[in-house]
Design an enzyme around this catalytic site. Structure first.
Site, PDB file in Angstrom:
ATOM      1  N   HIS A 266       0.826  -1.206   0.000  1.00  0.00           N
ATOM      2  CA  HIS A 266       0.000   0.000   0.000  1.00  0.00           C
ATOM      3  C   HIS A 266       0.861   1.258   0.000  1.00  0.00           C
ATOM      4  O   HIS A 266       0.689   2.150  -0.854  1.00  0.00           O
ATOM      5  CB  HIS A 266      -0.903  -0.031   1.237  1.00  0.00           C
ATOM      6  CG  HIS A 266      -1.851   1.114   1.328  1.00  0.00           C
ATOM      7  ND1 HIS A 266      -3.171   1.031   0.936  1.00  0.00           N
ATOM      8  CD2 HIS A 266      -1.687   2.407   1.763  1.00  0.00           C
ATOM      9  CE1 HIS A 266      -3.768   2.196   1.126  1.00  0.00           C
ATOM     10  NE2 HIS A 266      -2.886   3.043   1.634  1.00  0.00           N
ATOM     11  N   GLU A 267       1.795   1.341   0.934  1.00  0.00           N
ATOM     12  CA  GLU A 267       2.612   2.554   1.035  1.00  0.00           C
ATOM     13  C   GLU A 267       3.548   2.705  -0.156  1.00  0.00           C
ATOM     14  O   GLU A 267       3.848   3.819  -0.579  1.00  0.00           O
ATOM     15  CB  GLU A 267       3.393   2.550   2.351  1.00  0.00           C
ATOM     16  CG  GLU A 267       2.535   2.532   3.607  1.00  0.00           C
ATOM     17  CD  GLU A 267       1.497   3.647   3.644  1.00  0.00           C
ATOM     18  OE1 GLU A 267       1.735   4.713   3.052  1.00  0.00           O
ATOM     19  OE2 GLU A 267       0.430   3.440   4.273  1.00  0.00           O
ATOM     20  N   HIS A 270       1.721   4.494  -2.841  1.00  0.00           N
ATOM     21  CA  HIS A 270       1.791   5.953  -2.639  1.00  0.00           C
ATOM     22  C   HIS A 270       3.116   6.494  -3.160  1.00  0.00           C
ATOM     23  O   HIS A 270       3.167   7.515  -3.852  1.00  0.00           O
ATOM     24  CB  HIS A 270       1.678   6.279  -1.148  1.00  0.00           C
ATOM     25  CG  HIS A 270       0.289   6.292  -0.614  1.00  0.00           C
ATOM     26  ND1 HIS A 270      -0.709   7.080  -1.142  1.00  0.00           N
ATOM     27  CD2 HIS A 270      -0.268   5.627   0.442  1.00  0.00           C
ATOM     28  CE1 HIS A 270      -1.826   6.899  -0.438  1.00  0.00           C
ATOM     29  NE2 HIS A 270      -1.588   6.019   0.510  1.00  0.00           N
ATOM     30  N   GLU A 299      -4.686   7.816  -3.032  1.00  0.00           N
ATOM     31  CA  GLU A 299      -5.121   6.572  -2.411  1.00  0.00           C
ATOM     32  C   GLU A 299      -5.460   5.520  -3.461  1.00  0.00           C
ATOM     33  O   GLU A 299      -5.268   4.320  -3.231  1.00  0.00           O
ATOM     34  CB  GLU A 299      -6.323   6.836  -1.511  1.00  0.00           C
ATOM     35  CG  GLU A 299      -6.562   5.768  -0.475  1.00  0.00           C
ATOM     36  CD  GLU A 299      -5.414   5.611   0.518  1.00  0.00           C
ATOM     37  OE1 GLU A 299      -5.256   4.495   1.042  1.00  0.00           O
ATOM     38  OE2 GLU A 299      -4.679   6.589   0.749  1.00  0.00           O
TER      39      GLU A 299
END
Length: 518
Positions: A266-267, A270, A299
């Site tokens: 997830h990060e 980003h 996101e």
């Protein structure tokens, strides 16, 4: 004799200096959340308040206003659209900054740093009463900020909508409620259907193994230590310190053996977006066009890599042997009884997609995640615009979670203290998480169409060619920066207005596939 610099050149130099100040603040924030000792919180608050005051002064001073005005005065019919857009965005932000009392800016920065430190202690002790006074102070400061910023708005916006603009430009409560309504109607039905899905076991994964798997994942997705750094923090986040300095953090969660791995995906999503934003050319860095479109788009990129890639069947089949090997087995179809706790790649895929409502947002499955966001959206409106007492937050949280998800937390730590956002007064931020799911799904449908049709994303993942997915995003999404807002980006790329339809189609299809062999 050197020619005097043009207003645009002078403005660019001013913006670069402002970016330097902002990046110092980002570096201090990263340090505060990774290695700073707890006793340093008060001094760090003073540091961040000083930087915030200086940055606000640079963004609102008469000298800066003169630079913007001089650059606007040179606009001609032949002026490139990029220059016009940059100046439009700078004028909007200048008008907002000039509405703010410098003393309020410093007070908010201090309250954010103090709130962060108090929240960490309150969360550790699972005691909301410790945090309540800090939250009450932050709400008061943000309400005052919204009151001051209202003068800069071209149209009437509520206090919550004003505070949400930096995260999601042009967002409104009405539009969010329109987008969220289908989710509130259909997600509980899908959750009920998912209740019949077999739940795969969650074996204990040693912390060292989790860390190694996270490192292996990042390396396979293009992590370059010359530009990137991963650390540990209480709450995972991504942070850009400079044009070539990208940081992410993760955490290992007890009893959640896949959490660190998925949070890393997830990060990193980003960070990939930040790394892909237009950083070169006269109209981009340090101009607004080189910045992220919105937090919803941001996101969407992290959710693409976490969910569409990291939770996919093809990804599970590729990574299942690696997880088994880390546990001391060889993986694959020949694994003996007991050596593979998932019972094969399909079981591992189910482990990556539990599809069960849980208490913690960042650990939530794709079916229930957006309901977590609806909960926070409703509570923010109640706190900021409906005079709900702060003291009622734990009770309201628990009651509304029971209504939306059918579960209730037993402690404040797994309830209203679980997120860092309110500890920093970031009201208006949470809906971007749900928008990210909708945007990600709609962009992914377009990606599949352009890469070969249905199944193209899974085929690329199965072949270990995730770089082709990144290349598509780098050509179709990353370059747009702030030339558009989130809804305009979606319509420009997909040809359709943003809706919940693509996301719900994706969820129905995944649920059907997960249950096919159950």
């Amino acid at each position: 004799m050197a020619q005097p610099k043009s207003p645009l050149d002078q403005l660019q130099e001013h913006l670069r200096q402002s970016q330097l100040l902002g990046s110092i603040s980002s570096a201090l924030y990263y340090d505060q959340n990774t290695v700073m000792p707890a006793a340093g919180a008060e001094w760090r608050g003073d540091q961040l308040a000083l930087l915030a005051s200086q940055l606000h002064e640079r963004q609102s001073s008469p000298a800066y206003a003169d630079l913007v005005e001089a650059a606007e005065a040179e606009l001609e019919a032949s002026t490139p659209a990029a220059v016009r857009r940059n100046l439009q965005l700078l004028r909007l932000e200048l008008n907002r900054q000039r509405c703010l009392d410098p003393q309020l800016v410093a007070q908010i920065a201090q309250a954010q740093s103090r709130g962060n430190a108090i929240w960490q202690e309150a969360r550790r002790r699972s005691d909301f009463s410790i945090f309540a006074p800090a939250l009450e102070s932050l709400i008061g400061l943000r309400r005052e900020q919204a009151t001051q910023l209202a003068a800069a708005e071209a149209q009437h916006r509520s206090p919550w909508e004003i505070l949400a603009q930096p995260f999601e430009p042009d967002v409104s409560k009405e539009r969010l409620q329109q987008l969220f309504a289908p989710l509130q109607a259909e997600l509980p039905v899908l959750l009920q259907q998912a209740a019949a899905t077999q739940v795969s076991p969650l074996p204990e994964l040693p912390e060292a193994l989790q860390e190694n798997l996270c490192t292996e994942l990042l390396n396979s997705w293009g992590y370059d230590p010359a530009y990137c750094q991963r650390s540990r923090s209480a709450h995972p986040f991504s942070c850009t310190v400079g044009p070539q300095d990208f940081r992410i953090t993760t955490r290992v969660v007890p009893d959640q053996p896949l959490s660190a791995f998925l949070a890393t995906a997830h990060e990193w999503g980003h960070s990939l977006y930040e790394q892909g934003l237009p950083r070169t050319g006269n109209h981009y860095f340090p101009w607004p066009l080189g910045e992220a479109t919105s937090m919803g788009v941001h996101e969407s990129q992290s959710l693409f890599w976490e969910c569409r890639v990291g939770r996919s069947r093809a990804f599970a089949e590729r990574w299942h042997p690696r997880f088994c090997a880390g546990l001391g087995s060889g993986g694959g179809s020949g694994v003996g009884s007991g050596s593979d706790p998932w019972g094969g790649a399909h079981g591992f895929w189910r482990g990556l997609n539990p599809l069960r409502p849980g208490l913690i947002r960042v650990e939530a499955d794709e079916l229930s995640y957006c309901l977590h966001i609806v909960l926070r959206f409703e509570l923010e409106l109640a706190l900021l615009e409906q005079d709900m007492p702060v003291a009622e937050l734990p009770q309201q949280w628990n009651q509304r979670m029971q209504k939306l998800l059918g579960i209730q937390p037993q402690t404040d730590a797994e309830g209203c203290l679980q997120d860092i956002h309110w500890a920093e007064g970031l009201f208006g931020y949470f809906p971007s998480y749900a928008l990210g799911h909708l945007i990600s799904a709609q962009l992914a449908e377009t990606m599949e169409q352009e890469l070969g049709g249905q199944g193209a994303i899974e085929a690329a993942i199965a072949a270990g060619k995730e770089s082709s997915l990144r290349d598509w995003l780098a050509s179709r999404v990353y370059p747009l920066g702030r030339s558009v807002n989130a809804e305009e980006l979606v319509e420009q790329v997909s040809g359709q207005r943003l809706s919940a339809a693509a996301f719900l189609r994706y969820l129905r299809n995944k649920l059907e596939r997960l249950q096919a062999d159950t």
